[in-house]
Write an enzyme that holds these catalytic residues in place. Structure first.
Site, PDB file in Angstrom:
ATOM      1  N   ASP A  85       0.859  -1.191   0.000  1.00 53.41           N
ATOM      2  CA  ASP A  85       0.000   0.000   0.000  1.00 53.41           C
ATOM      3  C   ASP A  85       0.897   1.244   0.000  1.00 53.41           C
ATOM      4  OD1 ASP A  85      -3.203   0.553   1.191  1.00 53.41           O
ATOM      5  OD2 ASP A  85      -1.759   2.207   1.019  1.00 53.41           O
ATOM      6  N   ILE A  86       0.575   2.205  -0.841  1.00 52.75           N
ATOM      7  CA  ILE A  86       1.415   3.392  -1.008  1.00 52.75           C
ATOM      8  C   ILE A  86       1.289   4.352   0.191  1.00 52.75           C
ATOM      9  CG2 ILE A  86      -0.175   4.970  -2.222  1.00 52.75           C
ATOM     10  CD1 ILE A  86       3.465   4.137  -3.223  1.00 52.75           C
TER      11      ILE A  86
ATOM     12  N   GLU B 226     -12.276   3.664  -1.098  1.00 53.98           N
ATOM     13  CA  GLU B 226     -11.449   4.552  -1.921  1.00 53.98           C
ATOM     14  C   GLU B 226     -11.242   3.978  -3.327  1.00 53.98           C
ATOM     15  OE1 GLU B 226      -7.644   5.569  -0.123  1.00 53.98           O
ATOM     16  OE2 GLU B 226      -6.842   6.093  -2.084  1.00 53.98           O
TER      17      GLU B 226
ATOM     18  N   HIS C 109      -9.975  -5.643  -2.841  1.00 51.62           N
ATOM     19  CA  HIS C 109      -8.625  -5.825  -2.296  1.00 51.62           C
ATOM     20  C   HIS C 109      -8.709  -6.151  -0.819  1.00 51.62           C
ATOM     21  CE1 HIS C 109      -9.678  -1.532  -2.189  1.00 51.62           C
ATOM     22  NE2 HIS C 109      -8.981  -1.452  -1.074  1.00 51.62           N
TER      23      HIS C 109
ATOM     24  N   HIS D   3      -6.676  -5.877   2.668  1.00 46.94           N
ATOM     25  CA  HIS D   3      -5.560  -5.231   3.364  1.00 46.94           C
ATOM     26  C   HIS D   3      -4.968  -6.242   4.336  1.00 46.94           C
ATOM     27  CE1 HIS D   3      -6.586  -0.866   2.504  1.00 46.94           C
ATOM     28  NE2 HIS D   3      -7.803  -1.383   2.338  1.00 46.94           N
TER      29      HIS D   3
HETATM   30  P1  5GP Z   1      -9.901   1.312   0.446  1.00 49.82           P
HETATM   31  O1  5GP Z   1     -10.438   1.346  -0.963  1.00 49.82           O
HETATM   32  O2  5GP Z   1      -9.859  -0.085   1.017  1.00 49.82           O
HETATM   33  O3  5GP Z   1     -10.602   2.275   1.349  1.00 49.82           O
HETATM   34  O4  5GP Z   1      -8.396   1.812   0.401  1.00 49.82           O
HETATM   35  C1  5GP Z   1      -7.621   1.754  -0.748  1.00 49.82           C
HETATM   36  C2  5GP Z   1      -6.150   1.632  -0.375  1.00 49.82           C
HETATM   37  O5  5GP Z   1      -5.407   1.659  -1.582  1.00 49.82           O
HETATM   38  C3  5GP Z   1      -5.607   2.746   0.530  1.00 49.82           C
HETATM   39  O6  5GP Z   1      -4.994   2.175   1.682  1.00 49.82           O
HETATM   40  C4  5GP Z   1      -4.610   3.482  -0.364  1.00 49.82           C
HETATM   41  O7  5GP Z   1      -3.466   3.946   0.338  1.00 49.82           O
HETATM   42  C5  5GP Z   1      -4.247   2.441  -1.398  1.00 49.82           C
HETATM   43  N1  5GP Z   1      -3.927   3.016  -2.694  1.00 49.82           N
HETATM   44  C6  5GP Z   1      -4.664   3.926  -3.397  1.00 49.82           C
HETATM   45  N2  5GP Z   1      -4.063   4.232  -4.559  1.00 49.82           N
HETATM   46  C7  5GP Z   1      -2.925   3.500  -4.597  1.00 49.82           C
HETATM   47  C8  5GP Z   1      -1.869   3.398  -5.556  1.00 49.82           C
HETATM   48  O8  5GP Z   1      -1.854   4.042  -6.607  1.00 49.82           O
HETATM   49  N3  5GP Z   1      -0.853   2.538  -5.251  1.00 49.82           N
HETATM   50  C9  5GP Z   1      -0.816   1.815  -4.095  1.00 49.82           C
HETATM   51  N4  5GP Z   1       0.227   1.003  -3.898  1.00 49.82           N
HETATM   52  N5  5GP Z   1      -1.803   1.890  -3.168  1.00 49.82           N
HETATM   53  C10 5GP Z   1      -2.826   2.733  -3.420  1.00 49.82           C
END
Ligand code: 5GP
Length: 130
Positions: free
Chosen positions: A29-30, A88, A93, A95
């Site tokens: 995760d970035i 987001e 995915h 985590h």
């Molecule tokens: P969620 O959709 O589960 O709320 O969170 C999405 C996750 O993807 C976040 O923890 C965010 O930091 C990660 N994320 C979003 N865009 C990118 C990206 O371009 N690259 C990486 N490696 N992680 C990402």
């Protein structure tokens, strides 16, 4: 339109890869909650985890299990936390987060890492993936 994770899987956007097979791609995760915070993504783009078939869901969990085992070996931590959110990025995915406290699971406390640290973490986890 392809999701950002599909672009990552295709190599159109760079990522710190941890593991991959024909169905799944795992990468750091970035914006990590903790060092080693990894995302496990099905290559088939689906928005919500419970829209996967039971077979796809089981396969995702099996692959995540193997990544979590590698994380446990590579990253000193109390345990590996697992979470599915997707608010987001609307591409399924999981985590996997090396945690030492509840704060590590709250998506508020973030770790600032250099690209060298990301590269090193991904290599350590990848080396332990079986
Ligand atoms: P969620 O959709 O589960 O709320 O969170 C999405 C996750 O993807 C976040 O923890 C965010 O930091 C990660 N994320 C979003 N865009 C990118 C990206 O371009 N690259 C990486 N490696 N992680 C990402």
């Amino acid at each position: 339109m392809a999701s950002i994770f599909t672009k990552i899987i295709k190599g159109e956007i760079p990522s710190y890869k941890v593991a991959e097979n024909d169905q799944f791609y795992a990468f750091l995760d970035i914006n990590p909650n903790a060092k080693g915070h990894t995302l496990v993504v099905p290559k088939k783009e689906e928005n919500k985890i419970f829209d996967l078939s039971e077979e796809e869901y089981s396969a995702l969990m099996n692959f995540s299990y193997r990544v979590a085992k590698a994380l446990e070996k590579a990253i000193p931590c109390e345990r590996i936390g697992m979470s599915v959110v997707g608010l987001e990025v609307p591409h399924v995915h999981v985590h996997l987060i090396p945690i030492n406290s509840m704060a590590d699971m709250q998506f508020m406390k973030k770790e600032e890492l250099s690209s060298e640290e990301f590269v090193s973490l991904a290599a350590q986890i990848s080396a332990n993936f079986k």
